[in-house]
Design a protein around this motif. Structure first.
Motif, short mmCIF file in Angstrom:
data_model
loop_
_atom_site.label_atom_id
_atom_site.label_comp_id
_atom_site.label_asym_id
_atom_site.label_seq_id
_atom_site.Cartn_x
_atom_site.Cartn_y
_atom_site.Cartn_z
N VAL A 171 48.24 -34.73 56.52
CA VAL A 171 47.40 -35.82 57.00
C VAL A 171 46.39 -35.27 57.99
CG1 VAL A 171 49.00 -36.46 58.88
CG2 VAL A 171 47.39 -38.17 57.97
N HIS A 172 45.16 -35.75 57.89
CA HIS A 172 44.10 -35.36 58.83
C HIS A 172 44.35 -36.07 60.17
CE1 HIS A 172 40.12 -34.79 60.56
NE2 HIS A 172 39.77 -34.01 59.54
N GLU A 190 42.38 -37.35 62.24
CA GLU A 190 41.61 -38.60 62.39
C GLU A 190 42.30 -39.77 61.71
OE1 GLU A 190 37.51 -38.42 61.30
OE2 GLU A 190 37.17 -36.53 62.35
N ASP A 191 42.99 -39.50 60.61
CA ASP A 191 43.69 -40.57 59.91
C ASP A 191 44.95 -41.00 60.67
OD1 ASP A 191 41.90 -40.93 57.80
OD2 ASP A 191 42.74 -39.24 56.69
N SER A 234 43.53 -43.32 63.40
CA SER A 234 43.12 -44.64 62.92
C SER A 234 44.33 -45.50 62.60
CB SER A 234 42.20 -44.51 61.70
OG SER A 234 42.90 -44.01 60.57
N ASP A 265 48.48 -38.49 53.55
CA ASP A 265 47.41 -38.73 52.59
C ASP A 265 47.99 -39.08 51.21
OD1 ASP A 265 47.97 -36.37 51.15
OD2 ASP A 265 46.30 -35.25 52.01
N ARG A 288 49.55 -49.00 54.61
CA ARG A 288 48.41 -49.66 53.98
C ARG A 288 48.58 -51.18 54.02
NH1 ARG A 288 44.90 -46.91 50.63
NH2 ARG A 288 45.25 -44.67 50.33
N TRP A 299 45.57 -50.05 56.83
CA TRP A 299 45.11 -48.67 57.02
C TRP A 299 44.88 -48.02 55.66
CZ3 TRP A 299 47.82 -44.22 55.42
CH2 TRP A 299 47.34 -43.00 55.93
N SER A 300 43.86 -47.20 55.59
CA SER A 300 43.70 -46.30 54.44
C SER A 300 43.10 -45.01 54.97
CB SER A 300 42.82 -46.91 53.35
OG SER A 300 41.52 -47.16 53.85
N PRO A 301 43.54 -43.87 54.44
CA PRO A 301 43.04 -42.60 54.96
C PRO A 301 41.58 -42.36 54.62
CG PRO A 301 44.46 -42.23 53.07
CD PRO A 301 44.55 -43.68 53.39
N LYS A 302 40.82 -41.95 55.61
CA LYS A 302 39.44 -41.54 55.38
C LYS A 302 39.40 -40.29 54.50
CE LYS A 302 35.32 -39.99 57.98
NZ LYS A 302 34.79 -39.73 59.36
N TYR A 303 40.45 -39.47 54.63
CA TYR A 303 40.55 -38.23 53.86
C TYR A 303 41.78 -38.33 52.95
CZ TYR A 303 37.36 -36.79 57.54
OH TYR A 303 36.29 -36.73 58.41
#
Length: 263
Positions: free
Chosen positions: A165-166, A168-169, A172, A191, A243, A248-252
């Motif tokens: 997981v990034h 940033e995610d 968020s 992710d 989700r 939430w949903s991952p940007k990446y």
């Protein structure tokens, strides 16, 4: 706006702090980058008294026991609690998918001496929102950096996959839970594409135009006990609950978008 106290202002929690400050929240924190010393009991208790929300990213001691709960557990009563955990609490699942209904090794009794699983369970018992995180990557901490530094490795463990997981995610997802008053319980933040570490390393090499590191067997790699333990576990982590309940949903959604963003 709320007041957030963070125990352990590190790589991931630091990004959560920045995001919450952007939302107008007041944030205080322990750790080398924070404004409070963990051992300054008077100052920490005063900050706890003013805080509406508490986030801990402090890992458990290797011998067991959660430092935050042991030092300040009684003062956490009545606070909205949040804890950064690890998907390692699920143990080896032979490549199968896990979600938040999958028993952790502490819940099942399969690994009572696993400090992270015990801490995860302790925070859940306190009514916390517990975020189970897989391999974390982001600026300065990714396959791109390892390749450029000559530290990337490819280790031949057939069928071994893991989630990632990034950073940033993560931020968020945790921010969504903080501002949205998410229900207590566990949340996987990973992710959408579990895969082998070799696949990510090879893609990073292609992006940078650098040669692939040699393929090694697990024996040839001569890994530390901790690193070898990582390669002994194999699982895919589902993120559907985050989700649904956090919006939430991952940007990446995969490493491809993540590494492109870092490049």
């Amino acid at each position: 706006m709320g007041q957030l106290l963070i125990f352990g202002l590190g790589y991931t929690a630091g990004r959560i702090a920045i995001a919450m400050q952007a939302q107008g929240w007041q944030v205080r924190a322990t750790g080398s980058a924070g404004d409070l010393a963990f051992a300054d009991r008077e100052a920490v208790l005063a900050a706890l008294g003013a805080a509406s929300h508490v986030l801990s990213s402090v890992p458990p001691e290797r011998a067991g026991g959660d430092p935050v709960l042991e030092a300040y557990g009684e003062a956490l009563q009545g606070k909205a609690l949040f804890y950064l955990s690890s998907t390692g609490v699920y143990g080896d699942r032979a490549g199968a998918w896990v979600d938040e209904t999958t028993p952790t090794i502490a819940q099942s009794g399969e690994g009572r001496r696993n400090a992270r699983a015990e801490a995860d369970l302790a925070w859940l018992t306190m009514g916390a929102r517990v975020f189970r995180l897989p391999g974390i990557y982001g600026p300065g901490r990714s396959a791109l950096d390892r390749v450029k530094e000559g530290k990337a490795r490819r280790i031949d463990v057939p069928g071994q996959v893991f989630s990632r997981v990034h950073v940033e995610d993560i931020a968020s997802g945790v921010v969504a839970a903080l501002v949205g008053d998410a229900p207590s319980g566990a949340y996987n933040l990973g992710d959408d594409y579990p895969c082998s570490g070799n696949e990510v390393t090879e893609h990073a090499c292609r992006l940078l135009g650098l040669p692939l590191p040699p393929m090694e067997t697990l024996e040839e790699a001569n890994l530390s006990e901790m690193a070898r333990g990582f390669y002994m576990e194999n699982r895919r982590v589902a993120n559907g609950k985050a989700r649904r309940l956090l919006g939430w949903s991952p940007k990446y959604p995969t490493y491809v978008e993540g590494l492109a963003g870092l490049l």
